[in-house]
Design an enzyme around this catalytic site. Structure first.
Site, PDB file in Angstrom:
ATOM      1  N   ARG A  73      47.622 -48.439  75.237  1.00  0.00           N
ATOM      2  CA  ARG A  73      48.511 -47.538  75.985  1.00  0.00           C
ATOM      3  C   ARG A  73      49.888 -47.519  75.321  1.00  0.00           C
ATOM      4  O   ARG A  73      50.883 -47.958  75.922  1.00  0.00           O
ATOM      5  CB  ARG A  73      48.629 -47.985  77.444  1.00  0.00           C
ATOM      6  N   ARG A  98      34.440 -51.879  73.380  1.00  0.00           N
ATOM      7  CA  ARG A  98      35.754 -51.270  73.573  1.00  0.00           C
ATOM      8  C   ARG A  98      35.688 -49.746  73.703  1.00  0.00           C
ATOM      9  O   ARG A  98      36.475 -49.159  74.449  1.00  0.00           O
ATOM     10  CB  ARG A  98      36.679 -51.647  72.417  1.00  0.00           C
ATOM     11  N   THR A 128      27.426 -61.900  79.000  1.00  0.00           N
ATOM     12  CA  THR A 128      28.500 -62.888  78.944  1.00  0.00           C
ATOM     13  C   THR A 128      27.848 -64.201  78.547  1.00  0.00           C
ATOM     14  O   THR A 128      26.891 -64.634  79.199  1.00  0.00           O
ATOM     15  CB  THR A 128      29.203 -63.048  80.305  1.00  0.00           C
ATOM     16  N   THR A 156      41.036 -63.551  78.473  1.00  0.00           N
ATOM     17  CA  THR A 156      41.103 -63.779  77.031  1.00  0.00           C
ATOM     18  C   THR A 156      42.292 -64.662  76.669  1.00  0.00           C
ATOM     19  O   THR A 156      43.416 -64.430  77.116  1.00  0.00           O
ATOM     20  CB  THR A 156      41.195 -62.443  76.284  1.00  0.00           C
ATOM     21  N   TYR A 196      42.124 -61.865  84.033  1.00  0.00           N
ATOM     22  CA  TYR A 196      42.888 -61.213  82.954  1.00  0.00           C
ATOM     23  C   TYR A 196      44.200 -61.976  82.825  1.00  0.00           C
ATOM     24  O   TYR A 196      45.279 -61.407  82.897  1.00  0.00           O
ATOM     25  CB  TYR A 196      43.120 -59.751  83.363  1.00  0.00           C
ATOM     26  N   GLU A 234      35.589 -61.803  73.490  1.00  0.00           N
ATOM     27  CA  GLU A 234      36.784 -62.311  74.154  1.00  0.00           C
ATOM     28  C   GLU A 234      36.630 -63.810  74.306  1.00  0.00           C
ATOM     29  O   GLU A 234      35.690 -64.291  74.952  1.00  0.00           O
ATOM     30  CB  GLU A 234      37.013 -61.629  75.508  1.00  0.00           C
ATOM     31  N   LYS A 284      31.265 -54.314  79.876  1.00  0.00           N
ATOM     32  CA  LYS A 284      31.274 -55.770  79.892  1.00  0.00           C
ATOM     33  C   LYS A 284      30.063 -56.382  80.595  1.00  0.00           C
ATOM     34  O   LYS A 284      29.802 -57.575  80.434  1.00  0.00           O
ATOM     35  CB  LYS A 284      32.558 -56.287  80.558  1.00  0.00           C
ATOM     36  N   GLU A 326      42.713 -57.340  69.142  1.00  0.00           N
ATOM     37  CA  GLU A 326      44.046 -57.809  68.776  1.00  0.00           C
ATOM     38  C   GLU A 326      44.125 -58.224  67.310  1.00  0.00           C
ATOM     39  O   GLU A 326      45.108 -57.915  66.622  1.00  0.00           O
ATOM     40  CB  GLU A 326      44.426 -59.003  69.651  1.00  0.00           C
ATOM     41  N   GLN A 351      34.453 -49.028  77.126  1.00  0.00           N
ATOM     42  CA  GLN A 351      35.502 -49.433  78.063  1.00  0.00           C
ATOM     43  C   GLN A 351      36.631 -48.405  78.116  1.00  0.00           C
ATOM     44  O   GLN A 351      37.145 -48.086  79.205  1.00  0.00           O
ATOM     45  CB  GLN A 351      36.047 -50.796  77.660  1.00  0.00           C
ATOM     46  N   GLU A 388      37.248 -67.153  75.873  1.00  0.00           N
ATOM     47  CA  GLU A 388      37.664 -67.605  77.195  1.00  0.00           C
ATOM     48  C   GLU A 388      37.086 -68.982  77.487  1.00  0.00           C
ATOM     49  O   GLU A 388      36.165 -69.454  76.817  1.00  0.00           O
ATOM     50  CB  GLU A 388      37.187 -66.630  78.281  1.00  0.00           C
TER      51      GLU A 388
END
Length: 411
Positions: free
Chosen positions: A135, A230, A250, A347, A121, A192, A246, A361, A233, A194
């Site tokens: 949050r 999401r 992948t 990410t 992360y 995500e 998740k 995002e 999650q 990556e």
């Protein structure tokens, strides 16, 4: 470093790159190296006695070769650069030509057997953006973020290669206004962006790997899409973090790009405050200038012959924690690393809108839909959507390309 192979120079798959993968035509899968529009059948060159590495002969994955460590990796790279460069003899060139297969005539299975999978992360912009969205009542970064390369253990068995369809996962979901959760298909399926590093030479259990030893243990990188549900999650993640949201899939790209190929693109590490603890300090920088982009194509766009739309562009050098720190941390308690282990970078998001590595995002949690050339809007992925991640370092004749990783969502 020019090559006599037609189409190699400036392709992103020249002698500066030489990424490793597993390919198949009508025969069994076997190791190959991308060069221009072609793949070199390494088994054929071994039989011609131009390459001396039996671990690659008819291998169906690269794990045994990776386990031999940097001496074997660099020996193969030096041999290939000679065979593909202008110093190669006429006989060597003829042997290489016999071993060439068009890339567009081959399929690309998984390049490695993934032993373990860890996802970090380590993108501070992503962590800040996600924390702000999910949050809003609290600080976006938890107190440990600037001290610890945070990660979680994923499911190695559901790591798949590019072009594998991604089935929409089922799970428990609970909206804030609902009294109880329900079970069903995710309605907030996300991506995500990556990179993932792959380890070779491992360590003994109980013996941490120092940050300065990263080159002895990490072969290189692949592109990685850490698909994320999401809504699942949000309900399951507290208190222990991601789980079924998740673990369903992948995706990785089929070509392994070595750290040696990326050496010209190393840049200074991002400033870290406070200074990392001593075990997370390396003498060298391990940030890389790698340009990345996310593309999206819907079923309607395909029907209208509209090309995939770029929805994000960013760069890998934005990451807060780097590969040396990540490997040092994951083994700091004595945990064992083996050849074929995969580690997601976290990410990759930039500082500005349009540089973010997730739909969470890019759409501000679904509040600001993305407008596509077809006139459609997207917040999260719908069935039939295809996501493509691409990456490359440098430009012109010295460009090093990662290719792409793509996946289409099916019901």
């Amino acid at each position: 470093m020019p090559s006599w192979i037609a189409g190699a120079d400036g392709s992103g798959f020249g002698v500066e790159n030489l990424p490793l993968g597993i390919f198949a035509t009508d025969d069994a899968p076997r190791p190959g190296v991308a060069i221009g529009p072609s793949i070199i059948d390494l088994s054929m060159l071994i039989r011609e006695r131009l390459i001396d590495d039996e671990t690659l002969l008819d291998a169906r994955c690269l794990n045994d070769f990776l386990a031999h460590g940097p001496g074997a990796w660099r020996s193969l790279r030096a041999t290939l650069q000679h065979l593909l460069g202008e110093s190669a003899s006429g006989e060597e060139r003829e042997a290489v030509l016999r071993a060439l297969v068009p890339r567009d005539a081959a399929t690309m299975p998984m390049p490695i057997e993934v032993k373990d999978y860890v996802d970090f992360y380590s993108g501070i912009e992503h962590a800040t953006n996600a924390g702000t969205i999910l949050r809003p009542e609290s600080e976006p970064l938890l107190p440990n973020y600037r001290y610890v390369p945070v990660g979680y253990h994923g499911r190695a068995g559901t790591v798949v290669v590019s072009d594998t369809p991604i089935r929409r996962p089922n799970g428990q979901r609970k909206a804030p206004a609902e009294a109880e959760p329900t079970f069903g298909p995710s309605q907030q399926l996300d991506i995500e962006l990556e990179l993932g590093f792959v380890t070779g030479l491992g360590n003994r259990q109980g013996e941490p790997i120092p940050a300065d030893a990263v080159r002895e243990h990490v072969y290189g990188y692949v592109l990685l899409n850490d698909w994320s549900a999401r809504d699942i999650q949000a309900w399951e993640a507290r208190p222990l973090g991601p789980f079924l949201a998740k673990s369903f899939a992948t995706s990785i790209s089929p070509w392994l790009v070595s750290l040696d190929a990326l050496e010209p693109f190393r840049v200074p590490n991002r400033a870290q405050e406070p200074e990392p603890l001593p075990y997370l300090r390396a003498r060298e920088s391990y940030a890389y200038d790698i340009a990345l982009e996310v593309l999206l194509q819907t079923e309607q766009m395909r029907a209208q012959q509209i090309a995939p739309a770029v929805i994000s562009r960013t760069n890998f050098h934005e990451m807060y924690w780097n590969v040396a720190q990540q490997l040092a941390h994951v083994t700091s308690n004595g945990s064992r690393v083996r050849a074929g282990d995969l580690f997601g970078s976290g990410t990759i998001s930039g500082r500005d809108p349009g540089t973010y590595g997730s739909l969470l995002e890019l759409t501000r949690g679904g509040a600001e839909p993305i407008a596509l050339p077809s006139g459609e809007l997207r917040t999260y992925l719908e069935n039939g959507d295809t996501v493509i991640l691409r990456g490359s370092a440098g430009s012109g004749a010295t460009r090093v390309d990662f290719g792409e990783v793509r996946g289409a969502i099916v019901p």
